[in-house]
Design a protein around this motif. Structure first.
Motif, mmCIF file in Angstrom:
data_model
loop_
_atom_site.group_PDB
_atom_site.id
_atom_site.type_symbol
_atom_site.label_atom_id
_atom_site.label_comp_id
_atom_site.label_asym_id
_atom_site.label_seq_id
_atom_site.Cartn_x
_atom_site.Cartn_y
_atom_site.Cartn_z
ATOM 1 N N SER A 1 -19.521 -1.394 0.457
ATOM 2 C CA SER A 1 -18.469 -1.797 -0.519
ATOM 3 C C SER A 1 -17.181 -0.777 -0.173
ATOM 4 N N ILE A 2 -17.472 0.249 0.439
ATOM 5 C CA ILE A 2 -16.324 1.089 0.752
ATOM 6 C C ILE A 2 -15.379 0.656 1.685
ATOM 7 N N PRO A 3 -15.806 -0.220 2.748
ATOM 8 C CA PRO A 3 -14.943 -0.680 3.775
ATOM 9 C C PRO A 3 -13.643 -1.483 3.152
ATOM 10 N N PHE A 4 -14.072 -2.206 2.000
ATOM 11 C CA PHE A 4 -13.074 -3.054 1.403
ATOM 12 C C PHE A 4 -12.085 -1.997 0.842
ATOM 13 N N ALA A 5 -12.573 -0.991 0.181
ATOM 14 C CA ALA A 5 -11.554 -0.190 -0.255
ATOM 15 C C ALA A 5 -10.585 0.715 0.646
ATOM 16 N N LEU A 6 -11.431 0.942 1.763
ATOM 17 C CA LEU A 6 -10.975 1.835 2.726
ATOM 18 C C LEU A 6 -9.592 0.997 3.381
ATOM 19 N N LEU A 7 -10.019 -0.419 3.425
ATOM 20 C CA LEU A 7 -9.171 -1.389 4.107
ATOM 21 C C LEU A 7 -7.838 -1.548 3.087
ATOM 22 N N SER A 8 -8.194 -1.521 1.737
ATOM 23 C CA SER A 8 -6.787 -1.563 1.162
ATOM 24 C C SER A 8 -6.155 -0.367 0.761
ATOM 25 N N LEU A 9 -6.934 0.828 1.086
ATOM 26 C CA LEU A 9 -6.229 2.171 1.201
ATOM 27 C C LEU A 9 -5.473 2.288 2.286
ATOM 28 N N MET A 10 -5.853 1.385 3.398
ATOM 29 C CA MET A 10 -4.973 1.446 4.546
ATOM 30 C C MET A 10 -3.768 0.747 4.386
ATOM 31 N N GLN A 11 -3.800 -0.588 3.469
ATOM 32 C CA GLN A 11 -2.613 -1.296 3.320
ATOM 33 C C GLN A 11 -1.527 -0.430 2.325
ATOM 34 N N VAL A 12 -2.386 0.459 1.462
ATOM 35 C CA VAL A 12 -1.231 1.236 0.699
ATOM 36 C C VAL A 12 -0.490 2.238 1.546
ATOM 37 N N GLN A 13 -1.215 2.853 2.620
ATOM 38 C CA GLN A 13 -0.598 3.757 3.304
ATOM 39 C C GLN A 13 0.327 3.054 4.413
ATOM 40 N N SER A 14 -0.075 2.016 4.850
ATOM 41 C CA SER A 14 1.011 1.200 5.727
ATOM 42 C C SER A 14 1.961 0.754 5.016
ATOM 43 N N ALA A 15 1.992 0.710 3.692
ATOM 44 C CA ALA A 15 3.280 0.158 3.177
ATOM 45 C C ALA A 15 4.036 1.352 2.939
ATOM 46 N N TYR A 16 3.667 2.448 2.612
ATOM 47 C CA TYR A 16 4.397 3.735 2.895
ATOM 48 C C TYR A 16 5.059 3.930 4.241
ATOM 49 N N GLU A 17 4.291 3.491 5.225
ATOM 50 C CA GLU A 17 4.741 3.747 6.680
ATOM 51 C C GLU A 17 5.709 2.465 7.344
ATOM 52 N N TYR A 18 6.234 1.884 6.292
ATOM 53 C CA TYR A 18 6.998 0.703 6.649
ATOM 54 C C TYR A 18 8.567 1.134 6.942
#
Lengths: 225, 784
Positions: free
Chosen positions: B30-47
């Protein structure tokens, strides 16, 4: 005086009636004494030992340990007190299965914030003294009963307590192992450690300087050997 | 001390392999799904972090206040703002305007591709970090630059300068340059950038205050940033004055927004394309957290179930002087260790997921890997603490005097209620997840394979340009071909718009418009409720007969279908046409929306597609080569654009990768629930080994024992069914009601799925129970 129990009462309420576990127990223990507690099953031996060891509370009476009024202390302070002055030995040894001999003996020191280097020296001393250096990396399951109890006693002694409380320490051992443990207790007592043991065996009780007979939660008689 | 904690934790993990595997696998899946969405958050900040002047580049955003006090925030602003700022304010080095356009299809005669489009001014390349690999920026009308990727897709080479692409409305556009590859995480993401001159040439919108695009300002290096605020207030005041004169009711106000803080969007701005809003990110993360929670339940459950065996240790440690907080710390350390191991597994799973089910609307990589790993590790610790907290509190509560004396019985560990409800929640959640996914799958499959709205079976589309008559005639001779229809654009894509009126005096209404002939309508197997198909015609002039749908009658108030046939309506405000037939409403565009009014008219000028119906199933490749042979005669220099309609629609509507991803999600949820059940059942049967032995010695048969052992668990599963089915149905019903055209919630499918889940759970229970029941009782009793 090491400790004093004054008019200790302890009861449980079953179906509206009080059933007394301890009834008006008075006891004074001097430093350096060796005491046996005897009595039939259910007479309150273990309860009394737990009260002395501060693992269990009581409902009425006073308990003074080294001039501290135990009944007035908070749990944290009580823990502070017993971890410093009291060592416990159990019939079922109660070693932690996941820890090695070395680590089991070390455990009390961890909770007393002893420095790592100091801990090493203290545990090494203890292993040496009990001749179990070669077994320090074994797990409890790999030891015989007698050896496990030896580790149990080593653990009880590691923090240099003033008082050892032993609840039928030889109950699970054969007679030879039992004798060895009792000899060890005698030896420790000579070195100045106060010992209170619960036992069923007259023979083991005789090692002590004083025997307390309990019946139905009250002290029936005290015999000086 | 911490080292000692971890040592014990590590040894405990090895001692109880099954439980450890369940915990680590459950969290690890289940962690990979959370990691993936953490990545989304981080990448949103790297826009948008690759532009040359991040500290002095701003976007101008608008607040629109209406006269009743409502305020709407837009990412957009009027075009004039950039012009005024550039002209009148010396602090502004550059101001530029960007307009995003949607639904572009460009065509190079061979293939048509969807492209993501923005209109730009020449200053664009000075303000932003986009670079040209070759050519110049587009300035003239009908010129554009495109990405290397699209250049390759269209022309097979990145040397595309000078080439021409065609847009159906705007005509030919010349490629003046090719962009260097740029970072995908920008709100200006686009495949082609078209000159602003093109936009101005075709845009009919002349209202000064209309919010059409994005304004960007680059301040001079030492300019005071407050000056920009003042300038914006002045510009807004001027515009509002102007608007009052024009009787507009709304008041505009502008704000600056630093280019680096555009994403993530906390304000939920309108028109903010390609910027993840914080809300979406949170919803995403919510799903992942829900999954983690389910896995966390397993941890709590199993740890509590094993509490009896840990009780002695707690007692001994307390006697040795451990305070409660120290024990809590120890148990939390154990959970953290499990979480860390799960992180390792989870990362591997994430990489596998990336490989096998790449969903392109997720970001799979970020710029700063230190931050990413920092977040991952902190997150895992957090998960560990969370999962470890409840068991730690309960376990550390034991009284040493009681546990060491062995007087504490399993029943005193209470909490059966808590543990049972966790199992029930897991099963309810997993069945709901699975139901929703199945319903979505059902909907997508319906959209991908549906032939009820219009017929896709045995239809091939061929794109034509110019004169198609001879080609059509010659193709008719092909023995496989049943009928050839003509249409402006096939159903299921974008539609052309037209206006319809009942008569000159009435208000007009928007309608979808298709140029089609009778053959096409036959091919599509549309159902007539009244009247007839368009009259067959091969003429070159526009016909005065139309076929409309029921919605058009309702919108214009033309009465029943029977009444409407023969009536005339005004099409595009200039042509009176007569309704020759009325078809049932059907979905010709997007399944979410109810159908618009629809007009089908014979209009040979706009025919662009031959809709060929074959008599029977034909082999695509063979058929294509037959058509291509004929095509070559008439269009020797152009490639045939040919598609199997059924396949094309399937590809368009069936989100294979997404479904795979969601399917994986479901599977993980189910696995977690089953593992949780397995763990609990295992624990309980092991605890009852002695009881089973005694019962067997007393003569109990294996079935009786299996029944006895599984009774309570079967009860839990039945409770879960009682909650899960109705709740799942309700959720599915809600989702499906978002689609105007849907096959509905398939109750049978839900029941079948539930039976599957139910039987898998039963097998799990039975397996463990039978295993325990058939063991030799004497052996069991001897070990006691």
């Amino acid at each position: 005086m090491l400790l004093e129990l004054k008019n200790i009462f302890k009861w449980v309420t079953v179906g509206g009636n009080r059933v007394f576990l301890l009834k008006d127990v008075n006891l004074q223990v001097q430093e350096g004494e060796f005491i046996s507690i005897m009595g039939p099953s259910g007479s309150g031996k273990s309860t009394m030992l737990n009260v002395i060891g501060m693992l269990d509370g009581f409902d009425e009476g006073e308990y003074n340990f080294l001039h501290e009024s135990v009944h007035k202390l908070k749990e944290k302070q009580r823990a502070q007190l017993y971890k410093q002055y009291i060592g416990f030995v159990f019939q079922q040894y109660h070693l932690i299965d996941e820890l090695t001999v070395y680590e089991n003996i070390e455990t009390p020191l961890l909770y007393q914030d002893v420095k790592s280097s100091e801990r090493k020296a203290m545990v090494a001393d203890m292993l040496d003294r009990f001749n179990i250096v070669g077994k320090k990396d074994l797990f409890p399951a790999q030891l015989s009963g007698g050896q496990q109890q030896l580790v149990g006693i080593a653990r009880a002694l590691i923090a240099k307590p003033k008082l050892i409380l032993a609840d039928e320490p030889t109950g699970n051992l054969n007679s030879k192992q039992g004798e060895e443990i009792m000899d060890l207790f005698t030896q420790l007592n000579k070195e100045g450690v106060t010992i209170i043991q619960v036992t069923h065996s007259e023979k083991n009780a005789a090692y002590a300087g004083r025997t307390i007979h309990l019946l139905d939660g009250r002290i029936e008689q005290q015999v000086t050997n | 001390m911490i080292r000692n904690y971890f040592k014990v934790a590590w040894r405990n993990l090895w001692k109880n392999e099954l439980f450890s595997i369940i915990n680590i696998l459950g969290l690890g899946l289940s962690i990979p799904f959370a990691l993936l969405s953490l990545m989304q958050v981080q990448s949103a900040y790297e826009y948008d972090n690759f532009h040359p002047y991040p500290d002095r580049t701003y976007r101008i955003i608008s607040d629109v206040k209406d006269n009743v006090g409502g305020k709407i925030k837009y990412a957009l602003s009027p075009q004039t703002v950039a012009e005024q700022l550039q002209q009148d304010y010396p602090a502004v080095e550059k101001a530029t305007y960007v307009v995003r356009d949607f639904g572009w299809e460009l065509n190079n005669r061979i293939k048509t591709l969807n492209v993501n489009t923005i209109y730009i001014e020449p200053a664009f390349f000075d303000v932003f970090g986009f670079k040209l690999a070759s050519g110049t920026s587009p300035v003239e009308p009908n010129s554009l630059v495109l990405t290397e990727e699209k250049a390759l897709a269209f022309f097979g080479t990145t040397e595309a300068v000078g080439q021409v692409l065609t847009h159906s409305d705007y005509g030919d556009l010349t490629v003046t340059g090719v962009l260097k590859p740029y970072k995908r995480n920008t709100h200006l993401r686009s495949d082609v950038m078209v000159s602003m001159a093109t936009y101005k040439k075709f845009s009919k919108d002349t209202v000064l205050t209309s919010l059409k695009g994005f304004t960007y300002v680059l301040l001079k290096p030492n300019a005071n940033k407050a000056n920009l605020d003042v300038a914006l207030t002045t510009v807004a005041a001027k515009l509002n004055m102007h608007a009052v004169a024009g009787a507009a009711k709304e008041q505009l106000a502008f704000r600056k927004q630093a280019i680096t803080s555009i994403a993530p969007d906390f304000e939920d701005l309108r028109g903010n394309s390609y910027v993840d809003s914080m809300l979406d990110l949170s919803v995403n993360f919510g799903f992942a957290l829900a999954l983690l929670l389910l896995a966390g339940f397993n941890y709590v459950n199993l740890t509590l179930a094993r509490s009896l065996s840990r009780a002695k240790e707690v007692g001994v440690r307390k006697v040795a002087g451990a305070l409660r907080y120290q024990l809590v710390g120890q148990f939390i350390c154990e959970a953290v260790l499990v979480a860390m191991l799960s992180l390792v597994l989870g990362y591997i799973v994430l990489k596998l997921m990336e490989q096998f089910s790449y969903v392109n609307w997720f970001t799979w990589d970020v710029d700063n890997h230190y931050v990413l790993w920092g977040t991952f590790i902190i997150f895992s610790i957090f998960i560990g603490v969370l999962a470890g907290f409840i068991p730690a509190r309960i376990l550390s509560r034991f009284q040493p005097a009681k546990v060491l004396k062995g007087t504490i019985a399993p029943s005193t560990f209470g909490r059966m209620g808590l543990r049972n409800s966790l199992v029930v929640i897991q099963f309810v959640a997993s069945s709901c997840f699975i139901f929703v996914m199945a319903t979505f799958y059902n909907q997508f499959r319906y959209m991908a394979t549906d032939n009820d709205n219009f017929n896709r079976k045995h239809i091939y589309n061929v794109s034509v340009k110019g004169d198609y008559r001879l080609l059509q005639q010659e193709l008719t001779a092909n023995k496989n071909i049943e009928q050839i229809g003509l249409v402006s654009t096939p159903f299921g894509g974008t539609t052309a718009q037209a206006t319809v009126k009942k008569n000159k005096q009435e208000q007009y209404a928007e309608a979808s418009y298709y140029a089609a002939d009778a053959g096409f309508i036959n091919n599509m197997k549309l159902q007539f409720v009244a009247g007839n198909n368009l009259p067959a015609s091969t003429g070159d002039s526009v016909s005065n007969f139309v076929v409309v749908n029921e919605q058009l009658l309702a919108t214009l108030g033309l009465g029943t279908a029977q009444e409407a046939v023969g009536k005339t309506i005004l099409l595009n405000n200039d042509r009176e046409v007569m309704i020759n037939g009325v078809v049932k409403n059907f979905c010709y565009y997007i399944y979410q929306f109810a159908s618009n009014p629809l007009v089908l008219q014979y209009n040979p000028e706009q025919f662009h597609v031959l809709s060929i119906q074959t008599k029977t199933e034909v082999d695509d490749a063979v058929f294509k080569s037959e058509i291509a042979a004929v095509w070559k005669k008439y269009h020797p220099h152009e490639e045939l654009a040919f598609s199997n309609y059924q396949k094309e629609m399937y590809d368009r509507y069936f989100p294979g990768r997404d479904m795979k991803f969601m399917g994986m999600f479901c599977l993980v949820v189910l696995i977690i629930a089953l593992m949780g059940l397995l763990g609990i059942v295992t624990y309980h049967t092991e605890k009852r080994v002695k009881e089973i032995g005694i019962r067997k010695v007393m003569g109990a048969s294996v079935p009786v024992i299996v029944k006895e052992l599984s009774k309570s668990f079967v009860k839990l599963i039945i409770i879960a069914a009682g909650i899960g089915l109705p709740v799942g149905y309700a959720i599915c019903y809600f989702f499906i009601s978002l689609f105007a055209y849907s096959p509905g919630v398939n109750l049978l499918l839900l029941c079948t799925l539930f039976c599957c889940i139910f039987s898998i759970a039963l097998i799990t229970i039975a397996y463990k129970s039978i295993y325990a029941a058939i063991a030799n009782p004497v052996k069991r009793l001897r070990t006691e």
